[in-house]
Every structure is written in C-alpha cells, then in structure tokens.
Scaffold this active site. Structure first.
Site, PDB file in Angstrom:
ATOM      1  N   CYS A  63     -27.598 -27.359  23.233  1.00 48.55           N
ATOM      2  CA  CYS A  63     -28.420 -26.359  23.788  1.00 48.55           C
ATOM      3  C   CYS A  63     -28.132 -25.135  23.496  1.00 48.55           C
ATOM      4  CB  CYS A  63     -28.028 -26.761  25.454  1.00 48.55           C
ATOM      5  SG  CYS A  63     -28.812 -25.497  26.448  1.00 48.55           S
ATOM      6  N   TRP A  96     -28.756 -35.354  31.514  1.00 51.37           N
ATOM      7  CA  TRP A  96     -27.475 -35.308  30.705  1.00 51.37           C
ATOM      8  C   TRP A  96     -26.323 -36.387  31.114  1.00 51.37           C
ATOM      9  CZ3 TRP A  96     -27.929 -32.785  26.514  1.00 51.37           C
ATOM     10  CH2 TRP A  96     -28.631 -31.603  26.159  1.00 51.37           C
ATOM     11  N   ARG A 130     -34.120 -29.093  38.438  1.00 52.46           N
ATOM     12  CA  ARG A 130     -33.840 -29.586  37.243  1.00 52.46           C
ATOM     13  C   ARG A 130     -32.237 -29.406  37.306  1.00 52.46           C
ATOM     14  NH1 ARG A 130     -37.701 -32.456  34.606  1.00 52.46           N
ATOM     15  NH2 ARG A 130     -39.930 -31.661  34.951  1.00 52.46           N
ATOM     16  N   VAL A 131     -31.633 -30.414  36.293  1.00 56.54           N
ATOM     17  CA  VAL A 131     -30.215 -30.680  36.081  1.00 56.54           C
ATOM     18  C   VAL A 131     -29.808 -30.016  34.711  1.00 56.54           C
ATOM     19  CG1 VAL A 131     -28.366 -32.003  36.060  1.00 56.54           C
ATOM     20  CG2 VAL A 131     -30.071 -32.064  37.893  1.00 56.54           C
ATOM     21  N   THR A 132     -29.384 -28.890  34.472  1.00 60.62           N
ATOM     22  CA  THR A 132     -29.412 -28.024  33.059  1.00 60.62           C
ATOM     23  C   THR A 132     -28.047 -27.683  32.925  1.00 60.62           C
ATOM     24  OG1 THR A 132     -29.930 -26.086  34.460  1.00 60.62           O
ATOM     25  CG2 THR A 132     -31.708 -27.346  33.467  1.00 60.62           C
ATOM     26  N   VAL A 133     -27.790 -27.411  31.698  1.00 62.32           N
ATOM     27  CA  VAL A 133     -26.506 -26.679  31.224  1.00 62.32           C
ATOM     28  C   VAL A 133     -26.819 -25.361  30.865  1.00 62.32           C
ATOM     29  CG1 VAL A 133     -25.207 -28.811  30.661  1.00 62.32           C
ATOM     30  CG2 VAL A 133     -26.843 -28.118  29.018  1.00 62.32           C
ATOM     31  N   GLU A 148     -27.125 -20.316  35.408  1.00 63.47           N
ATOM     32  CA  GLU A 148     -27.754 -19.186  34.399  1.00 63.47           C
ATOM     33  C   GLU A 148     -26.865 -18.653  33.614  1.00 63.47           C
ATOM     34  OE1 GLU A 148     -30.133 -17.320  32.894  1.00 63.47           O
ATOM     35  OE2 GLU A 148     -31.322 -18.174  34.362  1.00 63.47           O
ATOM     36  N   SER A 149     -27.474 -19.140  32.355  1.00 64.34           N
ATOM     37  CA  SER A 149     -26.612 -18.536  31.288  1.00 64.34           C
ATOM     38  C   SER A 149     -26.467 -17.251  30.832  1.00 64.34           C
ATOM     39  CB  SER A 149     -27.093 -19.379  29.838  1.00 64.34           C
ATOM     40  OG  SER A 149     -28.534 -18.832  29.283  1.00 64.34           O
ATOM     41  N   TYR A 195     -40.035 -23.439  22.816  1.00 67.11           N
ATOM     42  CA  TYR A 195     -40.243 -24.317  23.930  1.00 67.11           C
ATOM     43  C   TYR A 195     -41.700 -24.610  24.405  1.00 67.11           C
ATOM     44  CZ  TYR A 195     -35.226 -25.720  24.073  1.00 67.11           C
ATOM     45  OH  TYR A 195     -33.891 -25.967  23.892  1.00 67.11           O
TER      46      TYR A 195
END
Length: 328
Positions: A63, A96, A130-133, A148-149, A195
């Site tokens: 990612c 994931w 959503r389930v995010t990294v 939040e990156s 994207y």
C-alpha cells in the site's frame, strides 16, 4: 475490498454507478493525534502521549499510503519506539488478512487476529466504513489512534524528538505553505489520480483521470528539473508522499491501472528522483515488489479477473542518479 456496516463485514466493491463511473475515496475515520505531551492535535481527542513501545503500526507493504509511514518511521529512527505488523498482500473477500504464509507477512503480533477488520471492531464494535491501512494502534488503551497516513507521518516527524528520534524536520515551518500546496494537487491528481483512472467504470471518468495524471507528471518533471526535491534541495514530506506512488507506477500502474501514456523511466527528472530516494540509507528496505505486484494484480478481481501478474516493465533503481552532483 469490503467494508464494515454497523460492525458487520460486507464484501462489497466500490460503488461507482452513482458517480458516473468515477472512483471516490472515503475519508479516514480515526483522526486522533499522537503528540509529545499528549495534548490534542488538530482533530480528535487527546491523551496519546509519545512513549516508547506504546504504539504499534499495522501496514501493508503493498500500500502506498502505508508505505509513507514506514519511510517516516525509518527516517526518524522510530523502530525502537513503534513496532509493526505486516498484513498479507492479498486483499480478497475478507479484506486485509493476517495470513503469514506469504514471505514478509507477520500476522497480527499483538492479538493474533485473522482479519484486519477484527482490529477495527476491537476499537469500535459498531464501526461502519472501509477497513484500511495504515493503522496506528495504542497498545495501552487498545484502540486506534489514527488510520490517516498524511497525519501519521506528521506525528512521526516531531512527536518522539525529545525521546531520541533522529534529527530531521520533514515539515519545516518555512516550507509548510509550499508543502501543503504541493500535497493538495499531487494527492488529487497523482496519488489518488492513478486510482481514479484504474477504478473508473466509464470511459469518460477514465479519460478525465488519466489526463490529469500525466498533466501533473509533466508539471513535476519541470519542477524536479529545477532542484533536487520538490521544495528545493531539502527532502520533505511532499517528496515522500509523491515517491510512494512513483515507485509503484511502472511495476503496476502502467498496466494494471491503464496509466500507460508514459512510464516514469521515460522522464529524466522523475526517474532520477525515484532512484535518488530509493538509494537513501534504509529506504530500499521499505520496498517489497513481491507484495506490491501480488496485491494489485491478484486482489482487484474487478479489474484483473484472471489474477495474472504482468511481466514488467523492469527498472534498475540502483543505477546512479547523479542528482546529488547536479544540484549540490
């Protein structure tokens, strides 16, 4: 790719029917800040004070958003402070997972969860979204600080400075206005732009998105022909945020997301910039092309139903870049 709805997992792809075929990314849900003294940050609640071995980072090596946090962790020398779990690169009907059978995946080293969505439910049993990294996790309070990156890398930039983090300010006050301006259009048209092109479900949406990708790459090529990094000769977070997209562009986005007008290796300055940062101490250690290519080509069944991984193109990122000599 799925989502949780009131704490229940649903295997659903992005809904583009209501948006004219355009992909729209959801905002991150957990927006607390880890700070040097535990004071609240710009969003969320306080109480997340910088401490050694209190926080844990959940990432995917595939990612680009999670990759930002790994790079900042490396640049600031935060490995002794923040531990890491790496998910499996394949993201299928359960999102994931912590299946550690793929080399480089670690499993959930804290709770031995099977799926990442279980971690989200640990923080909020009724979570919808959503389930995010990446996920920055508080081991003391057993909850999510942030997913939040863009904000996690700013926390890492300063929060641990008094505890022995490496020197270096990647969001210096004198450059913040310029960095914010760069981040805005680079996020919209490049980081998220690929994207928008790849997940588009109408020709019009694709045409619009891919045109903006290459307009911005041309603009970046000009900027990087004037100085070594985006704001001058100092590496900043703007460079890191751009770079994690560039390093995936030729191996994945050219073919998988149909961003094939040009390759990054076709641009003198962008390709030199890509190699320049890759060759910095510790950065190559954060890159795993097996995770990157397996994730995109094998996870996105709507785009690539056969799961076939394309052959290339190949880049030699260890080739001398010459930007240090060129710009001093």
């Amino acid at each position: 790719m799925g989502q949780l709805i009131d704490g229940v997992w649903h295997d659903t792809w992005y809904d583009t029917k209501s948006t004219g075929g355009k992909f729209q990314r959801s905002a991150s849900a957990f927006r607390n800040w880890l700070t040097a003294d535990g004071a609240p940050g710009p969003t969320g609640t306080g109480g997340f004070i910088a401490e050694k071995d209190r926080y844990h980072l959940y990432v995917s090596l595939a990612c680009p958003w999670a990759h930002r946090t790994l790079i900042m962790r490396k640049l600031k020398g935060l490995e002794p402070f923040i531990s890491v779990s790496v998910v499996n690169p394949l993201m299928l009907e359960n999102g994931w997972t912590f299946d550690d059978s793929f080399p480089g995946a670690t499993g959930d080293t804290l709770y031995q969860n099977e799926f990442l969505y279980q971690l989200y439910l640990h923080a909020d049993p009724h979570y919808s979204g959503r389930v995010t990294v990446p996920v920055l996790w508080d081991k003391k309070n057993h909850t999510i600080v942030s997913n939040e990156s863009a904000e996690i890398i700013r926390m890492f930039n300063t929060a641990f400075d008094a505890l022995g983090a490496k020197a270096g300010d990647y969001y210096p006050p004198a450059l913040q206005t310029k960095i914010d301006e760069l981040n805005g259009w680079i996020y919209d048209t490049v980081n998220n732009g690929v994207y928008k092109a790849g997940f588009a479900t109408s020709q019009e949406a694709y045409d619009e998105a891919v045109a903006k990708v290459f307009e911005s790459l041309a603009r970046l090529e000009q900027i990087l022909g004037q100085h070594r990094y985006l704001t001058g000769n100092q590496l900043t977070e703007a460079d890191i945020r751009l770079w994690t997209t560039l390093v995936r562009f030729d191996p994945v986005y050219v073919t998988h997301f149909k961003c094939d007008k040009h390759r990054i290796s076709d641009y003198l300055n962008l390709y030199g910039f890509l190699r320049d940062i890759y060759q910095m101490p510790g950065i190559a250690e954060t890159v795993n092309f097996d995770h990157i290519r397996n994730h995109y080509f094998r996870s996105h069944k709507t785009i690539n139903p056969t799961g076939i991984i394309s052959i290339g193109p190949w880049q030699d990122l260890d080739e001398p870049h010459g930007r240090d000599v060129r710009f001093g």
